[in-house]
Design a protein around this motif. Sequence first.
Motif, mmCIF file in Angstrom:
data_model
loop_
_atom_site.group_PDB
_atom_site.id
_atom_site.type_symbol
_atom_site.label_atom_id
_atom_site.label_comp_id
_atom_site.label_asym_id
_atom_site.label_seq_id
_atom_site.Cartn_x
_atom_site.Cartn_y
_atom_site.Cartn_z
ATOM 1 N N SER A 120 0.820 -1.216 0.000
ATOM 2 C CA SER A 120 0.000 0.000 0.000
ATOM 3 C C SER A 120 0.851 1.263 0.000
ATOM 4 O O SER A 120 0.506 2.259 -0.614
ATOM 5 N N LYS A 121 1.994 1.185 0.702
ATOM 6 C CA LYS A 121 2.870 2.343 0.806
ATOM 7 C C LYS A 121 4.258 1.844 1.182
ATOM 8 O O LYS A 121 4.403 0.909 1.973
ATOM 9 N N THR A 122 5.261 2.444 0.589
ATOM 10 C CA THR A 122 6.632 2.000 0.831
ATOM 11 C C THR A 122 6.955 2.045 2.318
ATOM 12 O O THR A 122 6.700 3.036 3.002
ATOM 13 N N GLY A 123 7.523 0.933 2.815
ATOM 14 C CA GLY A 123 7.930 0.864 4.202
ATOM 15 C C GLY A 123 6.832 0.486 5.169
ATOM 16 O O GLY A 123 7.073 0.404 6.378
ATOM 17 N N VAL A 124 5.617 0.252 4.664
ATOM 18 C CA VAL A 124 4.479 -0.078 5.528
ATOM 19 C C VAL A 124 4.060 -1.516 5.247
ATOM 20 O O VAL A 124 3.904 -1.921 4.092
ATOM 21 N N SER A 125 3.882 -2.299 6.297
ATOM 22 C CA SER A 125 3.424 -3.679 6.147
ATOM 23 C C SER A 125 1.926 -3.757 6.410
ATOM 24 O O SER A 125 1.397 -3.040 7.259
ATOM 25 N N VAL A 126 1.261 -4.639 5.662
ATOM 26 C CA VAL A 126 -0.183 -4.768 5.736
ATOM 27 C C VAL A 126 -0.540 -6.248 5.826
ATOM 28 O O VAL A 126 0.053 -7.083 5.128
ATOM 29 N N GLN A 127 -1.518 -6.575 6.686
ATOM 30 C CA GLN A 127 -2.050 -7.930 6.738
ATOM 31 C C GLN A 127 -2.939 -8.155 5.515
ATOM 32 O O GLN A 127 -3.829 -7.345 5.218
#
Length: 948
Positions: A585-592
């Motif tokens: 979704s966004k660089t550097g951000v982790s998402v389930q």
Amino acid sequence: MVAVCPLGYLPMVHCTVHPHKHSWGICSMPSISEDLGCDLSSQSTENVYETAKSVEVDVFGDIELKVIMNISETISCLWVFRENQAGCKPSLDSENGYVVSLAFSKIKETQAGKYTLAVQSENRNYTIMFTVLVKSKPRKPYFVKGENLGIINCTSEGYPTPDIEWLFFQEVPRGYSANKLFQTDIWCCATNELGRECTKLYTIDLNEKLGESLPELLLKVGEPLLIRCRAFYQNYKFRLKWHFENRELQQERWVEETDYQQDSSMVRILYAFASSMGRSDNGHYTCSSTEHPNKTTLVTVLEKGFINVTDSREDFEIDLLEKFCFEIKLKAYPPIRCIWIFSQKSFPCEQRYNADGYSISSRFCDHKYQSGEYVFYAENDDTYVNKTMMLYVKRKPEVTIQSTSKGISCYSDSYPAPSWTWRKCPGPDSSNCTEEITEGIWSDTHERKTFGSWHSSSILDIQDTVIGFSVECCANNSVGSSCAKRFITQQDNVSFYATAGFCLPFIAVLLIFIFHRYKKQFRYESQMQMIQIVGPSDNEYIYIDFSEFEYDLKWEFPRENLEFGQALGSGAFGKVVNATAYGISKTGVSVQVAVKMLKEKSDPSEEEALMSELKMMTHIGSHENIVNLLGACTTSGPVYLIFEYCCYGDLLNYLRNKREIFHRTWTDIFKQHNFSFYHNFHLDRNSRMDDFGGMQLRQDSDLTSGSNGITLYSEEEIKYINRRVYEEEDFNMLTFEDLLCFSYQVAKGMEFLESKLCIHRDLAARNVLVTCGKVVKICDFGLARDIMNDSNYVIRGNARLPVKWMAPESLFDRIYTIKSDVWSYGILLWEIFSLGVNPYPGIQVDSNFYKLIQNGFKMDQPFYATEEIYFVMQSCWALDSRKRPSFSQLRSLLARQLADAEGAVYQNMESNISTYPSNSKTRPPVSRKNERLPSTDASQDEDSQIKK
């Protein structure tokens, strides 16, 4: 229309207007925007932005006011309309700018005015002002007594401002006064560029002959009264009096004017008036004279207006070129505004009033002989009605013929349904086809509901037919007949058997190999399908073959950025696994996320089916209430489809797990917890009522289904559920309001899929997921469901089908349409309001079950449903699919019921709080009034429309 204003420390203002076409339940494409030309003016304490020109929109139009703010600090905002306020929730766009929007759907005249958005940041305040002008023809004029004797004011409303004209239709005899206000027939007309409306001054003329009853006069509470009694007599000494219900009318409520004639006769006018009528003013008003017979009229004062349709015909059959017009007759007060709708287009509605002023007829002749569904929609300030009519234009059959492996097939579309005749012809070019064929023929006819015609087919088995002959098939109905020929060759007769005999051993070996290797009874195919065209097969629809589409690589996601967790589901064909996606979704951000994949030993056909599903999901697009595709991995390994992760699993198990904590009302919860939740509930209620207060359509719709009030949306139309100030972790509760909210969200998601020409085919609580904030999302994870061991899927024919959720046409004729999804939605509602009970409890799926469905059997009302909700379920289970509501109508019905439930909870809590001990430390704060924008809700008749 969209007005966009970017704000910042160096304020730059740009406003545009973006009109939306009427969608009437189907997604519309926006048109070109127009610059509004915003100007900037400064004050000492705040910056005021005001549009340079007003926003104009036609009545029943759709607009959206949207403000984009390039401001870095946190903001809060508030919409203000007249004396009413409503909080708003900013969202972030792709460039991290704040977006606030105010949407109007099917706007009404009462919603015209100035709308102010007040924005407060950490460093400064902003005020943005919008003026909305609703264009419509004038309202029916009304009369008010002037301040001075001999003056009557005529008033009408409308935009553009109407011109007022007085009309007098009585000739004055020679020698008599020409004072126009003493004439019998006085009219006032209001005209603008959009139309003209006229009203006759209500007059009781004592000199007219008796025998004809006076028309009833209708008024609403708060409206003014002005009626007059007129009498002429040779002797000026006669007198007039007004009586109300056999009592003389109070002197302050009548006034008399006189006009002497040259022959000493006199005309007397006695006005009865009131500036504001109440229910106590309801009754009979009698004008009496010393020289004339008395006359009485009935004045009825209504609490609210009404619209009653007085005819009930719904289906029309006409011949091509037959002169025909739809006609609606109704009685209404106040006067109505109306439109006609066909094929997503709206047409103007002309009205003709009868002598009583309340009986109205409207005709529509511009159908151009197109079969289909026509909708009449009418509304006034208090209610609305839509009436759906079907037009069937008779046309003779058009026959096509082709050879198949089974024989010779003929197809036809016509109205009414045709009968088939087969004949044998001596040679390929012979026209002497006289010998009728009666053996080896089977025919099938079903109604093509979308186009108001009948699709019919007839197949001739040629295995026993002598070769070297032609055969002719003819379709005949009341309009005419059509025929087609085909010459039967040796190849036609034996090709099928030769091919079958040659291939049979190979087919047997292949089937055994597949059974032992995969132990599967059928190949994987996504339940959701998108319609391409309506075809001549047993199914109504031919679906898009996405295997021929190119995959857009912009959806590709590096598989090394996926970190897999536990399996969420596993089935005969594949599984769904929980995973963490880094940077999706966004660089550097982790998402389930949830990753959908095939099992390791999958065949090429299943891989192709999964790729087709991927292409279909990219084509559908995203929506708040479907499980959205986030990306995919298609190269250098197995195909992965990456979807949103829904933290609470499927709705079926969610409901079952919450049974122990279900509360029918929030009042129960507050009492149980000593009112400690009230403050948060109060804030949440204000936010959610903003969302639902204006969503109480549509008919519609409607029609239709739409909304008639004001709705507040963020960037994505339906962010209402995320406006709750509490999460489920804070309130581990389940209420009747939540059940309504789940139902509404599913209807909204299905409305979106319908707009994309997408059919789900397995809509059930097990295929709806729940995530944070009690948002529900429709999914299709059939790949990861073990249908071999799932009792909900029953063997029927050569497939396992969810028969308890299937519409009769799907169950018996394998016809899947949007309306068959509506049937399944009714079953889903039953699941929701029974808190996860299996449908048709206690009834085994056997031959008796199928007979019950064919005979119209319906389940009883579930324990947690209201009468209104059960009525919605029953409407979804109409055997005639044409009588089932659309998802737009369902969405609007649920929106109305949810808004009613919200309001009832609020009122109950206010009542409970008023009796709460004043010295309690936990006493909730006193709420402010008028915290929501006004909603001129007219959706209360939607359910009655479905009932019809």
